[in-house]
Design a protein around this motif. Structure first.
Motif, short mmCIF file in Angstrom:
data_model
loop_
_atom_site.label_atom_id
_atom_site.label_comp_id
_atom_site.label_asym_id
_atom_site.label_seq_id
_atom_site.Cartn_x
_atom_site.Cartn_y
_atom_site.Cartn_z
N THR A 244 -132.23 -21.31 102.61
CA THR A 244 -133.52 -20.91 103.18
C THR A 244 -134.71 -21.06 102.24
OG1 THR A 244 -133.32 -18.60 102.43
CG2 THR A 244 -132.29 -19.16 104.54
N GLY A 245 -134.49 -21.19 100.93
CA GLY A 245 -135.58 -21.05 99.98
C GLY A 245 -136.15 -22.36 99.46
N ASN B 172 -144.58 -18.72 91.21
CA ASN B 172 -143.64 -19.24 92.20
C ASN B 172 -144.01 -18.71 93.58
OD1 ASN B 172 -142.14 -20.47 90.17
ND2 ASN B 172 -140.69 -18.78 90.00
N THR B 173 -144.43 -19.58 94.46
CA THR B 173 -144.61 -19.23 95.87
C THR B 173 -143.33 -19.62 96.59
OG1 THR B 173 -147.01 -19.53 95.87
CG2 THR B 173 -145.88 -19.74 97.98
N TRP B 174 -142.76 -18.65 97.32
CA TRP B 174 -141.50 -18.91 98.02
C TRP B 174 -141.74 -19.08 99.52
CZ3 TRP B 174 -137.06 -20.11 95.74
CH2 TRP B 174 -136.96 -19.86 94.37
N VAL B 175 -141.24 -20.20 100.04
CA VAL B 175 -141.27 -20.47 101.48
C VAL B 175 -139.84 -20.32 101.98
CG1 VAL B 175 -141.80 -22.15 103.29
CG2 VAL B 175 -143.20 -22.07 101.20
N LEU B 176 -139.63 -19.36 102.88
CA LEU B 176 -138.30 -19.06 103.40
C LEU B 176 -138.22 -19.47 104.86
CD1 LEU B 176 -138.00 -15.42 101.96
CD2 LEU B 176 -137.41 -17.59 100.83
N ARG B 177 -137.16 -20.23 105.19
CA ARG B 177 -137.02 -20.67 106.58
C ARG B 177 -135.56 -20.91 106.89
NH1 ARG B 177 -139.87 -25.91 109.44
NH2 ARG B 177 -138.45 -27.05 108.09
N ASP B 178 -135.09 -20.31 107.98
CA ASP B 178 -133.75 -20.60 108.46
C ASP B 178 -133.69 -22.06 108.92
OD1 ASP B 178 -131.07 -19.30 109.63
OD2 ASP B 178 -131.88 -20.70 111.12
#
Length: 269
Positions: A15-16, A33-39
């Motif tokens: 997801t990360g 650190n910018t985190w983009v989380l996506r299933d």
């Protein structure tokens, strides 16, 4: 652990995606650190800590949120209020028509807050909120069970140790947060730290063991330095010069914040 020499963000787990902001400094390490989380089965993302207001960085976050040209940002989450994490949150959320959820009401966009026990669900993705005050009073960590990972903001860094930003940050709270994260990682099988600065850590329990041992060592050094100092009205700087003699003096201002937190903790203890 990912080598700090080649840290540039990238994709992790299912997801990360980490988008590294171009704001490297002695305090931000390689950058925020910018985190983009996506299933994988969803087109909607959660963005954690949009970071500084830099057009190129925000465009890079957009690309990570829609790698195939399709996708949207469902919500922005903040680990804490420091500007290197939160500055662009409102403008980024407004351009995506979503809200900003944070513990500190001053940094929210929309009516929803964020706090201990909340679960943010987007598609098949779940983000579990854990209160981890200490670095700041509003510090949160986010557990992603799907990847057995925890996003720690500045509570645990990918390299080195963090500042307890006294007086807002408090050492007693910070130690409790480290202990809580340690217990949580053990109980839930969390193996990976996705930090707010520096490379990903593949041994979460090992990192937390190090952090706890380091803080105890620093406290002992502060106790010893205090015992050897003559009586002064404000011993913090004198303690920094003894205890942090091995640290670049450029960092002594930040170290003094931690020393003030240590002195307050020892006084309460």
């Amino acid at each position: 652990m990912t080598s700090s020499e080649d840290w540039a963000g990238g994709s992790f787990g299912e997801t990360g995606t980490c988008v590294l902001a171009p704001n490297a400094s002695i305090m931000t390490l390689d950058g925020t650190n910018t985190w983009v989380l996506r299933d994988p089965d969803s087109s909607r993302s959660v963005v954690v800590d949009p970071g500084p207001s830099i057009d190129a960085h925000l465009s890079a976050i957009d690309a990570a949120a829609a790698p195939d040209g399709r996708g949207s940002v469902a919500v922005v989450l903040l680990t804490h209020h420091h500007a290197d994490h939160s500055e662009a949150a409102r403008e980024f959320a407004e351009r995506h028509g979503c809200g900003v959820r944070a513990l500190d009401p001053a940094h929210r966009l929309g009516s929803e807050g964020l706090g201990e026990g909340d679960v943010v669900s987007v598609g098949g993705l779940e983000v579990h909120v854990v209160a981890t005050p200490g670095h700041t009073s509003d510090s949160l960590s986010f557990v992603v069970p799907q990847d057995r990972a925890v996003l720690t903001g500045d509570t645990v860094l990918g390299r080195g140790t963090t500042v307890v930003a006294h007086p807002d940050g408090q050492l007693g709270a910070y130690l409790s947060s480290l202990q809580r994260l340690h217990a949580l990682c053990g109980e839930q099988g969390i193996t990976t730290v996705w930090p707010g600065h520096g490379p990903v850590i593949d041994d979460a329990l090992g990192a937390l063991d190090f952090y706890l041992a380091h803080r105890e060592q620093r406290l002992e050094q502060v106790r010893a330095a205090l015992a050897a100092l003559p009586d002064v009205d404000d011993p913090a700087r004198a303690v920094v010069e003894v205890v942090y003699a091995d640290v670049d003096p450029v960092l002594w201002g930040a170290a003094e914040l931690s020393v003030r937190a240590q002195l307050a903790y020892l006084g309460e203890d």
